[in-house]
Motif scaffolding. Structure first.
Motif, PDB file in Angstrom:
ATOM      1  N   LEU A 138       0.838  -1.197   0.000  1.00  0.00           N
ATOM      2  CA  LEU A 138       0.000   0.000   0.000  1.00  0.00           C
ATOM      3  C   LEU A 138       0.874   1.248   0.000  1.00  0.00           C
ATOM      4  CD1 LEU A 138      -2.790   1.286   0.155  1.00  0.00           C
ATOM      5  CD2 LEU A 138      -2.776   0.897   2.624  1.00  0.00           C
ATOM      6  N   PHE A 139       0.584   2.134  -0.946  1.00  0.00           N
ATOM      7  CA  PHE A 139       1.317   3.381  -1.082  1.00  0.00           C
ATOM      8  C   PHE A 139       0.410   4.564  -0.739  1.00  0.00           C
ATOM      9  CE2 PHE A 139       3.822   0.495  -3.540  1.00  0.00           C
ATOM     10  CZ  PHE A 139       5.119   1.001  -3.522  1.00  0.00           C
ATOM     11  N   VAL A 140       1.003   5.604  -0.153  1.00  0.00           N
ATOM     12  CA  VAL A 140       0.352   6.892   0.069  1.00  0.00           C
ATOM     13  C   VAL A 140       1.114   7.897  -0.787  1.00  0.00           C
ATOM     14  CG1 VAL A 140      -0.251   8.661   1.761  1.00  0.00           C
ATOM     15  CG2 VAL A 140      -0.321   6.239   2.408  1.00  0.00           C
TER      16      VAL A 140
ATOM     17  N   ASP B  90       3.817  -0.979   8.647  1.00  0.00           N
ATOM     18  CA  ASP B  90       4.052  -2.012   7.635  1.00  0.00           C
ATOM     19  C   ASP B  90       3.173  -1.683   6.434  1.00  0.00           C
ATOM     20  OD1 ASP B  90       4.768  -4.268   6.249  1.00  0.00           O
ATOM     21  OD2 ASP B  90       4.026  -5.701   7.735  1.00  0.00           O
ATOM     22  N   SER B  91       3.664  -1.984   5.224  1.00  0.00           N
ATOM     23  CA  SER B  91       2.936  -1.690   3.992  1.00  0.00           C
ATOM     24  C   SER B  91       2.482  -2.948   3.259  1.00  0.00           C
ATOM     25  CB  SER B  91       3.814  -0.871   3.040  1.00  0.00           C
ATOM     26  OG  SER B  91       4.331   0.273   3.671  1.00  0.00           O
ATOM     27  N   ALA B  92       2.884  -4.125   3.719  1.00  0.00           N
ATOM     28  CA  ALA B  92       2.579  -5.377   3.035  1.00  0.00           C
ATOM     29  C   ALA B  92       1.207  -5.878   3.470  1.00  0.00           C
ATOM     30  CB  ALA B  92       3.648  -6.420   3.338  1.00  0.00           C
ATOM     31  N   LEU B  93       0.216  -5.755   2.579  1.00  0.00           N
ATOM     32  CA  LEU B  93      -1.158  -6.051   2.964  1.00  0.00           C
ATOM     33  C   LEU B  93      -1.378  -7.532   3.273  1.00  0.00           C
ATOM     34  CD1 LEU B  93      -3.039  -3.745   0.433  1.00  0.00           C
ATOM     35  CD2 LEU B  93      -2.663  -3.357   2.878  1.00  0.00           C
ATOM     36  N   ILE B  94      -0.716  -8.410   2.549  1.00  0.00           N
ATOM     37  CA  ILE B  94      -0.875  -9.836   2.855  1.00  0.00           C
ATOM     38  C   ILE B  94      -0.368 -10.130   4.260  1.00  0.00           C
ATOM     39  CG2 ILE B  94      -0.054 -12.148   2.271  1.00  0.00           C
ATOM     40  CD1 ILE B  94      -0.251 -11.391  -0.649  1.00  0.00           C
ATOM     41  N   ARG B  95       0.755  -9.559   4.621  1.00  0.00           N
ATOM     42  CA  ARG B  95       1.295  -9.770   5.963  1.00  0.00           C
ATOM     43  C   ARG B  95       0.382  -9.145   7.023  1.00  0.00           C
ATOM     44  NH1 ARG B  95       6.655  -8.729   5.070  1.00  0.00           N
ATOM     45  NH2 ARG B  95       6.407  -6.481   5.372  1.00  0.00           N
ATOM     46  N   LEU B  96      -0.104  -7.935   6.761  1.00  0.00           N
ATOM     47  CA  LEU B  96      -0.982  -7.264   7.723  1.00  0.00           C
ATOM     48  C   LEU B  96      -2.271  -8.051   7.947  1.00  0.00           C
ATOM     49  CD1 LEU B  96      -0.574  -3.570   6.525  1.00  0.00           C
ATOM     50  CD2 LEU B  96       0.042  -4.435   8.790  1.00  0.00           C
ATOM     51  N   LEU B  97      -2.898  -8.497   6.854  1.00  0.00           N
ATOM     52  CA  LEU B  97      -4.180  -9.190   6.989  1.00  0.00           C
ATOM     53  C   LEU B  97      -3.991 -10.606   7.535  1.00  0.00           C
ATOM     54  CD1 LEU B  97      -7.194  -8.978   6.681  1.00  0.00           C
ATOM     55  CD2 LEU B  97      -6.960  -9.610   4.264  1.00  0.00           C
ATOM     56  N   SER B  98      -2.907 -11.259   7.168  1.00  0.00           N
ATOM     57  CA  SER B  98      -2.663 -12.616   7.668  1.00  0.00           C
ATOM     58  C   SER B  98      -2.527 -12.652   9.184  1.00  0.00           C
ATOM     59  CB  SER B  98      -1.401 -13.197   7.023  1.00  0.00           C
ATOM     60  OG  SER B  98      -1.584 -13.384   5.632  1.00  0.00           O
ATOM     61  N   ALA B  99      -2.067 -11.546   9.780  1.00  0.00           N
ATOM     62  CA  ALA B  99      -1.957 -11.477  11.235  1.00  0.00           C
ATOM     63  C   ALA B  99      -3.315 -11.347  11.910  1.00  0.00           C
ATOM     64  CB  ALA B  99      -1.069 -10.293  11.625  1.00  0.00           C
ATOM     65  N   GLN B 100      -4.364 -11.057  11.114  1.00  0.00           N
ATOM     66  CA  GLN B 100      -5.683 -10.799  11.687  1.00  0.00           C
ATOM     67  C   GLN B 100      -6.700 -11.903  11.411  1.00  0.00           C
ATOM     68  OE1 GLN B 100      -7.254  -6.898  10.751  1.00  0.00           O
ATOM     69  NE2 GLN B 100      -5.213  -6.027  10.541  1.00  0.00           N
ATOM     70  N   THR B 101      -6.318 -12.913  10.665  1.00  0.00           N
ATOM     71  CA  THR B 101      -7.275 -13.961  10.298  1.00  0.00           C
ATOM     72  C   THR B 101      -6.573 -15.313  10.278  1.00  0.00           C
ATOM     73  OG1 THR B 101      -8.732 -14.797   8.536  1.00  0.00           O
ATOM     74  CG2 THR B 101      -6.832 -13.472   7.847  1.00  0.00           C
ATOM     75  N   PRO B 102      -7.282 -16.392  10.633  1.00  0.00           N
ATOM     76  CA  PRO B 102      -6.690 -17.732  10.527  1.00  0.00           C
ATOM     77  C   PRO B 102      -6.747 -18.284   9.103  1.00  0.00           C
ATOM     78  CG  PRO B 102      -8.892 -17.898  11.435  1.00  0.00           C
ATOM     79  CD  PRO B 102      -8.601 -16.429  11.307  1.00  0.00           C
ATOM     80  N   HIS B 103      -7.406 -17.566   8.202  1.00  0.00           N
ATOM     81  CA  HIS B 103      -7.612 -18.057   6.839  1.00  0.00           C
ATOM     82  C   HIS B 103      -6.502 -17.575   5.903  1.00  0.00           C
ATOM     83  CE1 HIS B 103     -11.611 -19.482   7.960  1.00  0.00           C
ATOM     84  NE2 HIS B 103     -11.783 -18.329   8.593  1.00  0.00           N
ATOM     85  N   ARG B 104      -6.410 -18.227   4.755  1.00  0.00           N
ATOM     86  CA  ARG B 104      -5.368 -17.896   3.785  1.00  0.00           C
ATOM     87  C   ARG B 104      -5.652 -16.576   3.081  1.00  0.00           C
ATOM     88  NH1 ARG B 104      -4.313 -22.642  -0.253  1.00  0.00           N
ATOM     89  NH2 ARG B 104      -2.742 -21.099  -0.938  1.00  0.00           N
ATOM     90  N   VAL B 105      -4.570 -15.867   2.777  1.00  0.00           N
ATOM     91  CA  VAL B 105      -4.640 -14.570   2.084  1.00  0.00           C
ATOM     92  C   VAL B 105      -3.730 -14.655   0.862  1.00  0.00           C
ATOM     93  CG1 VAL B 105      -4.353 -12.074   2.296  1.00  0.00           C
ATOM     94  CG2 VAL B 105      -4.936 -13.429   4.322  1.00  0.00           C
ATOM     95  N   ALA B 106      -4.203 -14.137  -0.275  1.00  0.00           N
ATOM     96  CA  ALA B 106      -3.406 -14.185  -1.503  1.00  0.00           C
ATOM     97  C   ALA B 106      -3.621 -12.901  -2.294  1.00  0.00           C
ATOM     98  CB  ALA B 106      -3.770 -15.408  -2.339  1.00  0.00           C
ATOM     99  N   LEU B 107      -2.908 -12.791  -3.409  1.00  0.00           N
ATOM    100  CA  LEU B 107      -2.868 -11.550  -4.196  1.00  0.00           C
ATOM    101  C   LEU B 107      -3.307 -11.797  -5.635  1.00  0.00           C
ATOM    102  CD1 LEU B 107      -1.867  -8.529  -4.465  1.00  0.00           C
ATOM    103  CD2 LEU B 107       0.325  -9.515  -5.212  1.00  0.00           C
ATOM    104  N   ILE B 108      -4.072 -10.844  -6.192  1.00  0.00           N
ATOM    105  CA  ILE B 108      -4.246 -10.705  -7.639  1.00  0.00           C
ATOM    106  C   ILE B 108      -3.415  -9.503  -8.049  1.00  0.00           C
ATOM    107  CG2 ILE B 108      -5.845 -10.181  -9.511  1.00  0.00           C
ATOM    108  CD1 ILE B 108      -8.006 -11.643  -7.981  1.00  0.00           C
ATOM    109  N   ASP B 109      -2.371  -9.743  -8.829  1.00  0.00           N
ATOM    110  CA  ASP B 109      -1.435  -8.657  -9.108  1.00  0.00           C
ATOM    111  C   ASP B 109      -1.928  -7.768 -10.250  1.00  0.00           C
ATOM    112  OD1 ASP B 109      -0.824  -9.950 -11.511  1.00  0.00           O
ATOM    113  OD2 ASP B 109       1.060 -10.774 -10.767  1.00  0.00           O
TER     114      ASP B 109
END
Length: 424
Positions: free
Chosen positions: A132-134, A154-173
């Motif tokens: 995520l960029f500002v 932290d700017s890495a959304l997968i890392r940020l969200l993975s810390a908040q959920t037990p479920h898998r997180v992935a990216l569409i680039d």
């Protein structure tokens, strides 16, 4: 009335931001403050309804309970799709509340996958390779790293969200997004089949968000900032522009500011430099028992009624740290909310009919103090900063609830000068 889409926003200014996005897409949009109940009434003929909660910084279990209640209420109004709106800076803690709330909404909807995108290009928020960029800075290098409640380091959304959920997180680039709607749908399906529940998407432009919105139109629950909401709104069959709503033609104009964001501080400085009446509230004195509210009202009564005024508790990072060191973070915030909420009620008693409020928590305190439960969303003064229209015991009120980081530096002076001129 059948809603096209229902939305749950995690703070009040975020609610106005996403409501403005739906309106830009041609949807007549209502905004409800707080958890609705059987007595909550929407304006007629609405295509979209946004329920604005104060769930961004509350304990996760409270945020989940309030969001679930809002979703159930939106379903009773006919909403087939739910949009969970959070901040375009992914404002949260390592434990929530974005992950827990999204999971709860998905569970209740019986859904297995959702799309996330916090991009809001008009406000300088973009997502690339899941970061995520500002504007031209990573979120972690931006002023948001000093956020008084939820510093974002932290700017890495997968890392940020993975810390908040037990479920898998992935990216569409971004390369997939640029291939169009079918490519995004195929990627969503592939992630879902692989057991991924949360799919984050890159987006650099409004065109990217339009692609994502069209691709996500069949998902029961979607999550992100206002940009993706507008993309979804545009994906619905065209209805034409939402009608304009008139501003009150009489009454005074005022700004109440509690946000300590860099942009709000710029807006305060611009207002002061324009020679307009400004008053800073002494939060420490109020906490010590001094009648700061009474002093502010005495000051207000002495001002020219034809000129907008600014009353603010906003402070620089250094000043804020000094106040928090004496009172604690929670008590400092509570003092600001109590001061500005009380002043809002007293100012409308004194004839204010155009009120601009800066800051999410401040906006919550103000609408609560005014007893405003639902408003109709009107024209924007800046992207994501619309006027809203409410009825109060004193008559019509034009209310602008501004996220701390939103709006041009001259927003306060420009928005209130325009409304003052329009009322003459």
């Amino acid at each position: 009335m059948t809603l096209r889409i229902g939305c749950i926003a995690d703070d009040f200014t975020g609610g106005t931001d996403v409501a403005a996005a739906f309106r830009r897409a041609g949807l007549r949009t209502a905004l409800v403050f707080g958890t609705p109940d059987a007595t909550t009434v929407l304006p007629a003929d609405c295509d979209a309804a946004v329920v604005a909660l104060k769930s961004r910084s509350t304990p996760a279990d409270e945020a989940v309970a309030d969001s679930r209640a809002a979703q159930r209420w939106l379903w009773t109004k006919g909403a087939a799709q739910i949009y969970f709106k959070y901040c375009s800076t992914f404002d949260s803690t390592p434990h929530g509340n974005i992950g827990p709330v999204t999971d709860a909404l998905l569970d209740d909807a019986g859904a297995t996958v959702t799309l996330h995108c916090p991009a809001s290009p008009p406000n300088g928020r973009t997502v690339y390779q899941g970061h995520l960029f500002v504007h031209d800075q990573l979120l972690s290098d931006s002023p948001l790293r000093h956020h008084p409640l939820n510093p974002m380091t932290d700017s890495a959304l997968i890392r940020l969200l993975s810390a908040q959920t037990p479920h898998r997180v992935a990216l569409i680039d971004w390369t997939t997004v640029r291939r169009g709607v079918d490519a995004v749908r195929d990627a969503l399906t592939a992630h879902q089949q692989a057991g991924v529940r949360h799919v984050i998407a890159d987006a650099l432009t409004d065109d990217d968000l339009a692609v994502l919105g069209a691709a996500a139109l069949e998902l029961p629950v979607i999550a992100g900032a206002a940009g993706l909401a507008e993309g979804i709104g545009h994906a619905y069959p065209a209805q034409g522009p939402a009608p304009a709503e008139p501003l009150p033609r009489e009454g005074r104009a005022a700004v109440l500011a509690g946000s300590c964001s860099a942009r709000t501080l710029e807006q305060i400085a611009h207002f002061y430099a324009a020679g307009l009446p400004s008053l800073h509230l002494d939060v420490l004195a109020a906490a010590a028992g001094r009648d700061v509210t009474g002093e502010a009202l005495t000051w207000y009564d002495a001002q020219d009624p034809d000129r907008p005024v600014l009353i603010y508790a906003s402070a620089s990072p250094e000043e804020l740290a000094a106040v928090q060191a004496q009172l604690g973070v929670a008590e400092a915030a509570a003092q600001v909310e109590e001061l500005l909420g009380g002043l809002a009620a007293r100012l409308t008693d004194r004839g204010v009919r155009r009120l601009l409020v800066a800051g999410g928590e401040t906006s919550g305190a103000v609408t609560t103090a005014l007893g405003v439960r639902a408003v109709l969303v009107g024209d924007e003064a800046d992207p994501g900063v619309p006027w809203t229209h409410a009825g109060t015991r004193h008559g019509d009120l034009a209310l602008m609830l501004k996220s701390g980081n939103f709006g041009a530096p001259d927003l306060f002076t420009r928005a209130l000068a325009t409304t003052t001129e329009g009322a003459e």
